[in-house]
Write a protein that holds these residues in place. Structure first.
Motif, PDB file in Angstrom:
ATOM      1  N   MET A  52       0.803  -1.227   0.000  1.00 42.03           N
ATOM      2  CA  MET A  52       0.000   0.000   0.000  1.00 42.03           C
ATOM      3  C   MET A  52       0.832   1.272   0.000  1.00 42.03           C
ATOM      4  N   VAL A  53       2.137   1.182   0.215  1.00 41.30           N
ATOM      5  CA  VAL A  53       2.931   2.388   0.435  1.00 41.30           C
ATOM      6  C   VAL A  53       2.968   3.305  -0.791  1.00 41.30           C
ATOM      7  N   ASN A  54       2.992   2.759  -1.995  1.00 40.88           N
ATOM      8  CA  ASN A  54       2.993   3.628  -3.188  1.00 40.88           C
ATOM      9  C   ASN A  54       1.691   4.403  -3.295  1.00 40.88           C
ATOM     10  N   SER A  55       0.577   3.741  -3.054  1.00 42.21           N
ATOM     11  CA  SER A  55      -0.716   4.416  -3.077  1.00 42.21           C
ATOM     12  C   SER A  55      -0.777   5.480  -1.989  1.00 42.21           C
ATOM     13  N   LEU A  56      -0.260   5.162  -0.819  1.00 39.20           N
ATOM     14  CA  LEU A  56      -0.224   6.123   0.286  1.00 39.20           C
ATOM     15  C   LEU A  56       0.532   7.385  -0.115  1.00 39.20           C
ATOM     16  N   ARG A  57       1.730   7.205  -0.648  1.00 38.72           N
ATOM     17  CA  ARG A  57       2.558   8.361  -1.027  1.00 38.72           C
ATOM     18  C   ARG A  57       1.970   9.143  -2.191  1.00 38.72           C
ATOM     19  N   GLU A  84      11.704  11.990  18.460  1.00 37.48           N
ATOM     20  CA  GLU A  84      10.903  13.216  18.491  1.00 37.48           C
ATOM     21  C   GLU A  84      10.699  13.787  17.088  1.00 37.48           C
ATOM     22  N   ASN A  85      11.696  13.616  16.212  1.00 36.06           N
ATOM     23  CA  ASN A  85      11.626  14.199  14.872  1.00 36.06           C
ATOM     24  C   ASN A  85      11.371  13.203  13.752  1.00 36.06           C
ATOM     25  N   THR A  86      11.190  11.929  14.089  1.00 32.61           N
ATOM     26  CA  THR A  86      10.903  10.938  13.048  1.00 32.61           C
ATOM     27  C   THR A  86       9.867   9.936  13.541  1.00 32.61           C
ATOM     28  N   PHE A  87       8.971   9.574  12.649  1.00 31.44           N
ATOM     29  CA  PHE A  87       8.053   8.460  12.873  1.00 31.44           C
ATOM     30  C   PHE A  87       8.485   7.371  11.913  1.00 31.44           C
ATOM     31  N   ARG A  88       8.549   6.152  12.413  1.00 24.50           N
ATOM     32  CA  ARG A  88       8.926   5.025  11.568  1.00 24.50           C
ATOM     33  C   ARG A  88       7.838   3.968  11.637  1.00 24.50           C
ATOM     34  N   TYR A  89       7.375   3.524  10.464  1.00 29.37           N
ATOM     35  CA  TYR A  89       6.341   2.506  10.374  1.00 29.37           C
ATOM     36  C   TYR A  89       6.908   1.283   9.681  1.00 29.37           C
ATOM     37  N   TYR A  90       6.794   0.148  10.350  1.00 25.98           N
ATOM     38  CA  TYR A  90       7.253  -1.116   9.773  1.00 25.98           C
ATOM     39  C   TYR A  90       6.331  -1.479   8.614  1.00 25.98           C
ATOM     40  N   VAL A 104       9.606   6.086   6.756  1.00 22.59           N
ATOM     41  CA  VAL A 104      10.131   7.035   7.731  1.00 22.59           C
ATOM     42  C   VAL A 104       9.638   8.429   7.366  1.00 22.59           C
ATOM     43  N   LEU A 105       8.960   9.063   8.319  1.00 20.25           N
ATOM     44  CA  LEU A 105       8.492  10.428   8.147  1.00 20.25           C
ATOM     45  C   LEU A 105       9.324  11.323   9.052  1.00 20.25           C
ATOM     46  N   THR A 106       9.956  12.330   8.464  1.00 20.92           N
ATOM     47  CA  THR A 106      10.783  13.265   9.220  1.00 20.92           C
ATOM     48  C   THR A 106       9.994  14.545   9.434  1.00 20.92           C
ATOM     49  N   PHE A 107      10.031  15.038  10.676  1.00 22.48           N
ATOM     50  CA  PHE A 107       9.279  16.239  11.043  1.00 22.48           C
ATOM     51  C   PHE A 107      10.209  17.413  11.275  1.00 22.48           C
ATOM     52  N   SER A 108       9.734  18.573  10.894  1.00 27.35           N
ATOM     53  CA  SER A 108      10.407  19.830  11.188  1.00 27.35           C
ATOM     54  C   SER A 108       9.349  20.735  11.802  1.00 27.35           C
ATOM     55  N   ASN A 109       9.555  21.137  13.050  1.00 25.26           N
ATOM     56  CA  ASN A 109       8.582  21.943  13.787  1.00 25.26           C
ATOM     57  C   ASN A 109       7.218  21.254  13.856  1.00 25.26           C
ATOM     58  N   GLU A 114       9.782  15.421   5.223  1.00 29.87           N
ATOM     59  CA  GLU A 114      10.449  14.464   4.335  1.00 29.87           C
ATOM     60  C   GLU A 114       9.853  13.074   4.535  1.00 29.87           C
ATOM     61  N   ILE A 115       9.758  12.336   3.424  1.00 30.67           N
ATOM     62  CA  ILE A 115       9.262  10.965   3.442  1.00 30.67           C
ATOM     63  C   ILE A 115      10.320  10.084   2.801  1.00 30.67           C
ATOM     64  N   SER A 116      10.629   8.953   3.433  1.00 31.66           N
ATOM     65  CA  SER A 116      11.543   8.009   2.797  1.00 31.66           C
ATOM     66  C   SER A 116      11.087   6.588   3.107  1.00 31.66           C
ATOM     67  N   VAL A 117      11.403   5.707   2.167  1.00 31.24           N
ATOM     68  CA  VAL A 117      11.114   4.291   2.327  1.00 31.24           C
ATOM     69  C   VAL A 117      12.452   3.566   2.330  1.00 31.24           C
TER      70      VAL A 117
END
Length: 120
Positions: A52-57, A84-90, A104-109, A114-117
Motif C-alpha cells: 500500500m505504500v505507493n498508493s499512500l505516497r 521526536e523528529n521521526t516516525f517510523r512505520y514497519y 520514515v516520516l521526518t518532522f520539522s517543527n 520528508e518521506i523516505s522508504v
C-alpha cells in the motif's frame, strides 16, 4: 528486415523490464483501517503495508501533515524506532527475498518535511 529487428529488440526490453519490476509495483490501494489493523505477523499480511505504500505516497499529501494528522491516518508509529523528529512505520516484507521495509516520516517543527522508504 530492420523493422523485425527493432520489434524483437523492443519485446526483449519490455520483457526484461517486466522481470526487473516484478513484485516491486503493487496495485494495492491504501486503506487507513487496513494499515492500522494489519497483523504483519500473519503470513497473509506480511507485505500488506509494503503493497500500500505507493498508493499512500501518491494519493495522500503527507508533506505538511502534523503529527496528530499522521497518527490519525496511519496509527501510532513503531515505538522502538521513533524519535521526536521521526516516525517510523514497519512495512513488512518487500517481495525481494527476506528484506523488510520501513516508512520514515521526518518532522520539522511538528510538520512532515520528508518521506523516505527504507529497505533492508
Amino acid at each position: 528486415m530492420k523493422k523485425i529487428n527493432v520489434i524483437i529488440l523492443i519485446i526483449i526490453v519490455i520483457t526484461i523490464c517486466g522481470f526487473a519490476l516484478r513484485g516491486k509495483i503493487s496495485g494495492e490501494k491504501f486503506d487507513s483501517e487496513k494499515w492500522k489493523t494489519a497483523d504483519l505477523a500473519s503470513e497473509n499480511n506480511w507485505s500488506l503495508r509494503w503493497d500500500m505504500v505507493n498508493s499512500l505516497r501518491n494519493n495522500n499529501n503527507l508533506i505538511g501533515m502534523s503529527k496528530s494528522e499522521v497518527i490519525n491516518l496511519l496509527g501510532k508509529p513503531t515505538e522502538s524506532f521513533t524519535t521526536e523528529n521521526t516516525f517510523r512505520y514497519y512495512l513488512g516484507y518487500s517481495h525481494t527475498g527476506i528484506n523488510t521495509g520501513s516508512l520514515v516520516l521526518t518532522f520539522s517543527n511538528g510538520i512532515v518535511s520528508e518521506i523516505s522508504v527504507l529497505e533492508g
